[in-house]
Design an enzyme around this catalytic site. Structure first.
Site, PDB file in Angstrom:
ATOM      1  N   ALA A 250      36.389  38.168  49.504  1.00  0.00           N
ATOM      2  CA  ALA A 250      36.187  37.460  50.770  1.00  0.00           C
ATOM      3  C   ALA A 250      35.194  38.122  51.723  1.00  0.00           C
ATOM      4  CB  ALA A 250      37.503  37.188  51.508  1.00  0.00           C
ATOM      5  N   ALA A 251      34.585  39.235  51.313  1.00  0.00           N
ATOM      6  CA  ALA A 251      33.598  39.874  52.199  1.00  0.00           C
ATOM      7  C   ALA A 251      32.430  38.912  52.441  1.00  0.00           C
ATOM      8  CB  ALA A 251      33.082  41.166  51.598  1.00  0.00           C
ATOM      9  N   GLY A 252      31.988  38.280  51.345  1.00  0.00           N
ATOM     10  CA  GLY A 252      30.872  37.342  51.467  1.00  0.00           C
ATOM     11  C   GLY A 252      31.246  36.140  52.323  1.00  0.00           C
ATOM     12  N   ASP A 253      32.481  35.670  52.176  1.00  0.00           N
ATOM     13  CA  ASP A 253      32.934  34.520  52.972  1.00  0.00           C
ATOM     14  C   ASP A 253      33.017  34.893  54.456  1.00  0.00           C
ATOM     15  OD1 ASP A 253      33.121  32.901  50.771  1.00  0.00           O
ATOM     16  OD2 ASP A 253      35.222  33.395  50.390  1.00  0.00           O
TER      17      ASP A 253
HETATM   18  P1  ADP Z   1      30.095  38.741  48.045  1.00  0.00           P
HETATM   19  O1  ADP Z   1      31.470  39.039  48.550  1.00  0.00           O
HETATM   20  O2  ADP Z   1      29.703  37.301  48.144  1.00  0.00           O
HETATM   21  O3  ADP Z   1      29.808  39.330  46.701  1.00  0.00           O
HETATM   22  P2  ADP Z   1      28.750  40.985  49.235  1.00  0.00           P
HETATM   23  O4  ADP Z   1      29.474  41.864  48.289  1.00  0.00           O
HETATM   24  O5  ADP Z   1      27.271  41.098  49.299  1.00  0.00           O
HETATM   25  O6  ADP Z   1      29.106  39.449  49.054  1.00  0.00           O
HETATM   26  O7  ADP Z   1      29.373  41.287  50.678  1.00  0.00           O
HETATM   27  C1  ADP Z   1      29.056  40.520  51.805  1.00  0.00           C
HETATM   28  C2  ADP Z   1      28.730  41.409  52.967  1.00  0.00           C
HETATM   29  O8  ADP Z   1      29.849  42.254  53.264  1.00  0.00           O
HETATM   30  C3  ADP Z   1      27.563  42.347  52.709  1.00  0.00           C
HETATM   31  O9  ADP Z   1      26.350  41.684  52.986  1.00  0.00           O
HETATM   32  C4  ADP Z   1      27.883  43.455  53.706  1.00  0.00           C
HETATM   33  O10 ADP Z   1      27.543  43.064  55.016  1.00  0.00           O
HETATM   34  C5  ADP Z   1      29.400  43.555  53.619  1.00  0.00           C
HETATM   35  N1  ADP Z   1      29.830  44.505  52.564  1.00  0.00           N
HETATM   36  C6  ADP Z   1      30.220  44.207  51.315  1.00  0.00           C
HETATM   37  N2  ADP Z   1      30.565  45.325  50.628  1.00  0.00           N
HETATM   38  C7  ADP Z   1      30.399  46.350  51.481  1.00  0.00           C
HETATM   39  C8  ADP Z   1      30.605  47.774  51.392  1.00  0.00           C
HETATM   40  N3  ADP Z   1      31.038  48.349  50.267  1.00  0.00           N
HETATM   41  N4  ADP Z   1      30.308  48.522  52.474  1.00  0.00           N
HETATM   42  C9  ADP Z   1      29.868  47.947  53.624  1.00  0.00           C
HETATM   43  N5  ADP Z   1      29.667  46.632  53.775  1.00  0.00           N
HETATM   44  C10 ADP Z   1      29.931  45.825  52.728  1.00  0.00           C
END
Ligand code: ADP
Length: 319
Positions: A250-253
């Site tokens: 859900a980080a991307g969401d």
């Molecule tokens: P998804 O969840 O769609 O794969 P990401 O992994 O690129 O997307 O994560 C979305 C956003 O969350 C990133 O652009 C960044 O801002 C933040 N993020 C994700 N993983 C990390 C991490 N390990 N450390 C810091 N920020 C993170």
């Protein structure tokens, strides 16, 4: 006054298994634990918008089953208006099987169910909802022709559209060029461009290739490396924030929803991406999908903490 954001998208029950590592094909071993967590990219983003303090209407479909009832209740409790979510008797509620490893990596398999029955006719019925929104936020876990129809309606009423490019489509949809901001993650950008993203240079190349197709603006999510903003005026890297990653689900969401919230509030695209980067980083520090998405107060104190530590680091370095 709160901004009105409409989210059209998927609603799923996430069946989450935590394991020491990913299973290999044919392999069977004990996982550490199991939990049922409300998810779906659409629902996650709607919840994120509500948690970030804006008014959100969700348009979608669930099955007429136990998961569907539970998910509707959950969305309502979290402040999402579900008046435009229908229950479909001909399909099951969407389900996602998620495996999360100790390293915080995740693998997801989705049975789309009722989400796949959200058709353009269902959206046309809600034209006035789109028309009265400050922003339309979508993803690609519903039929592409439905997303296309919604983009058309939003364009007709001059409502800005932010589109999360996940999951990546099999072919390049022409409506991508009619959204205000396209936000893929690294894998989605790779699928769309054929460029393997292994560093910032290749990420820039992929973002540029997306712009060359006619897409107006791209905010590429780069995981721990932050995000890349690409517009006709150039490319800008927004550095990742150092956090202890527990679970990236859900980080991307959370990121895309935060981008939408900030942009709807009148922030420019760079300011919106900076805000989204904070929200994404904070989300990876907690386990789960929707429960890991932070509220606006939490985000504000996190931003304050990071900014003051950056300032003191800058003060310490010799010039
Ligand atoms: P998804 O969840 O769609 O794969 P990401 O992994 O690129 O997307 O994560 C979305 C956003 O969350 C990133 O652009 C960044 O801002 C933040 N993020 C994700 N993983 C990390 C991490 N390990 N450390 C810091 N920020 C993170």
């Amino acid at each position: 006054m709160a901004k009105k954001i409409t989210v059209i998208g998927s609603i799923n029950m996430d069946l989450v298994i935590k394991a020491s590592r990913m299973p290999k094909p044919g392999e069977s071993f004990f996982a550490q634990n199991f939990g049922m967590i409300p998810g779906g990219k659409g629902a996650n983003q709607a919840v994120a918008v509500a948690k970030l303090g804006e008014e959100v209407k969700m348009v979608g479909k669930v099955g007429r089953d136990v998961f569907g009832d539970k998910l509707l209740k959950n969305l309502r409790e979290l402040g999402v208006n579900t008046d435009y979510v229908s229950q479909d008797s001909s399909a099951s509620t969407g389900v996602a099987f998620i495996i999360v490893t100790e390293e915080g990596e995740n693998s997801i398999l989705v049975a789309n169910g009722a989400n796949g029955n959200l058709f353009p006719e269902d959206i046309e019925e809600f034209e006035s909802i789109i028309k009265n929104s400050d922003l339309l936020l979508m993803q690609l876990e519903i039929p592409l022709r439905t997303v296309s129809c919604a983009v058309e309606l939003a364009n007709k009423h001059k409502v800005p559209v932010i589109l999360d490019a996940g999951p990546p489509p099999k072919f390049f949809p022409d409506f991508f060029t009619r959204v205000d901001i396209l936000s893929p993650n690294e894998l989605e950008a790779e699928e769309l461009t054929g460029i393997k993203i292994k560093d910032l240079e290749s990420a820039k190349e992929a973002a540029q290739k997306l712009l060359n197709t006619g897409i107006k603006r791209v905010v590429l999510k780069l995981g721990a490396k932050g995000a890349l903003l690409a517009t006709r005026n150039g490319v800008k890297h927004i550095k990742g924030i150092k956090v202890r990653a527990v679970d990236t689900t859900a980080a991307g969401d959370a990121f895309t929803a935060a981008l939408a919230v900030s942009y709807a509030k009148g922030e420019n695209i760079e300011g919106a991406a900076v805000f989204a980067n904070y929200v994404g980083a904070l989300t990876v520090t907690k386990f789960g999908a929707q429960p890991s998405i932070p509220g606006i107060d939490e985000v504000e104190s996190f931003i304050e903490k990071i900014e003051s530590s950056t300032l003191s680091e800058e003060g310490e370095s010799p010039h």
